[in-house]
Design an enzyme around this catalytic site. Sequence first.
Site, PDB file in Angstrom:
ATOM      1  N   TRP A 156       0.845  -1.204   0.000  1.00 56.56           N
ATOM      2  CA  TRP A 156       0.000   0.000   0.000  1.00 56.56           C
ATOM      3  C   TRP A 156       0.877   1.249   0.000  1.00 56.56           C
ATOM      4  CZ3 TRP A 156      -1.103  -4.339   3.051  1.00 56.56           C
ATOM      5  CH2 TRP A 156      -2.244  -5.040   2.641  1.00 56.56           C
ATOM      6  N   HIS A 170      -6.607   1.686   3.218  1.00 55.86           N
ATOM      7  CA  HIS A 170      -7.725   0.750   3.030  1.00 55.86           C
ATOM      8  C   HIS A 170      -8.715   0.921   4.188  1.00 55.86           C
ATOM      9  CE1 HIS A 170      -4.901  -2.502   5.062  1.00 55.86           C
ATOM     10  NE2 HIS A 170      -4.895  -1.361   5.696  1.00 55.86           N
ATOM     11  N   ARG A 196      -4.267   6.318  -1.900  1.00 56.12           N
ATOM     12  CA  ARG A 196      -3.009   5.641  -2.245  1.00 56.12           C
ATOM     13  C   ARG A 196      -2.132   6.559  -3.081  1.00 56.12           C
ATOM     14  NH1 ARG A 196      -4.694  -0.637  -2.875  1.00 56.12           N
ATOM     15  NH2 ARG A 196      -5.926  -0.648  -0.963  1.00 56.12           N
ATOM     16  N   GLN A 210     -13.736   2.067  -0.929  1.00 57.27           N
ATOM     17  CA  GLN A 210     -13.691   0.620  -0.653  1.00 57.27           C
ATOM     18  C   GLN A 210     -14.896   0.248   0.198  1.00 57.27           C
ATOM     19  OE1 GLN A 210     -10.052  -0.717   1.217  1.00 57.27           O
ATOM     20  NE2 GLN A 210      -9.138  -1.184  -0.771  1.00 57.27           N
ATOM     21  N   VAL A 253      -5.094 -11.798   7.158  1.00 58.20           N
ATOM     22  CA  VAL A 253      -6.006 -12.947   6.991  1.00 58.20           C
ATOM     23  C   VAL A 253      -5.193 -14.211   6.721  1.00 58.20           C
ATOM     24  CG1 VAL A 253      -8.070 -11.715   6.189  1.00 58.20           C
ATOM     25  CG2 VAL A 253      -6.288 -12.331   4.553  1.00 58.20           C
ATOM     26  N   ALA A 307     -13.115 -11.555   6.631  1.00 56.93           N
ATOM     27  CA  ALA A 307     -13.118 -10.117   6.324  1.00 56.93           C
ATOM     28  C   ALA A 307     -12.944  -9.976   4.819  1.00 56.93           C
ATOM     29  CB  ALA A 307     -11.971  -9.430   7.053  1.00 56.93           C
TER      30      ALA A 307
END
Length: 339
Positions: A156, A170, A196, A210, A253, A307
């Site tokens: 990112w 994000h 970004r 988002q 994740v 998520a």
Amino acid sequence: MEKDLEKIRAHAKEAIRNAADLGFLEQIRVEYMGRKSALTAILRGLKDLPINARKRIGQEANHLAEEIERLLSERKRELGSVIRESILAKERLDVTMPGSRIERGHQHPVTKVLAEIEGIFGSMGFETVDGPEVETDFYNFEALNMPPGHPARDMWDTFWLKNKLLLRTHTSPVQVRYMEKHNPPIRIIVPGRVYRYEATDASHEIQFEQLEGLVVDTHISVANFKAVMQEFFSRFYGNHIEIQLRPSYFPFVEPGFEIFISCVICKGKGCSVCKQTGWLEIGGAGMVHPNVFKAVGYNPKQARGFAFGLGFSRMIMMKYKIPDVRLFNSGDLRFLKQF
Ligand code: FA5
């Protein structure tokens, strides 16, 4: 004296007939009926006349006074209606003319689609949650299993602000903020603006939208996630949409996926939008990493959840066949008026 009265009658008649407005008519009234008028002088002088002449001249003078009064009020009525008519002509209102158009504002396409998305997720029991756009390093990276120096931070490109603050890259930091304050079961979506530091093109903006989602309970599985995605996308695009999960990596994740949906333009057959693959990449997702549960004080042996982070701007682009993501914030009214 009778001759004088005749003269007054003739002049008064003429003057009254020619009076062009009410102001002028009032001047004539003063001239012929006022205290200093010739007629008033005759009436005042009656007492000095012999009795016979007094009677005759008096009668005639009184008749003349009545006649002038009558002529004055007739002319006054006439002038009044002329004035009324000219006002009516000037101020005439044509109720059949089309009115002047009032420009009305309307919602931005992002706001409009957001209400629709909230409706679909709301019907599946999701609550909509908000979070700050100016974030700390801790929420944007560290609590998401990316300690300082972690190479995945480079995924990112970040706008750094003063005092180690940043513009969130994000919507995932809101997962952490929400879990810190709430215990499972959790079912939330987080729509929001993210930033970004990257070069822009038709599908990349430095500021875009988002849609984060988070579900946490005790027995949540990838199958639940896929079912939620399938339901959401099919309702959002009004068609049956296939979901494909491809292995990917996000530090927060495990396992992580990239979410692909069957192309909404060609329905999976292959077209230029999906580069002939029949699939469109729409976001990242996965099962929440145990380290994230630890960071918010949950027992990672008990909590399980998924998520996801969807490219909300790109979802709208596909729905309305918008060719360039930069149009959303361009302020171009030709674009905005279409929604
Ligand atoms: C993320 O931002 C992760 N936070 C998503 C996530 C959430 C993963 C929860 C796991 C769990 P990524 O950087 O891939 O992931 O961005 C997600 C989506 O945002 C992309 O798939 C893409 O659709 C969209 N996107 C990314 N960069 C841009 C950009 N510059 N302009 C417009 N949309 C973009």
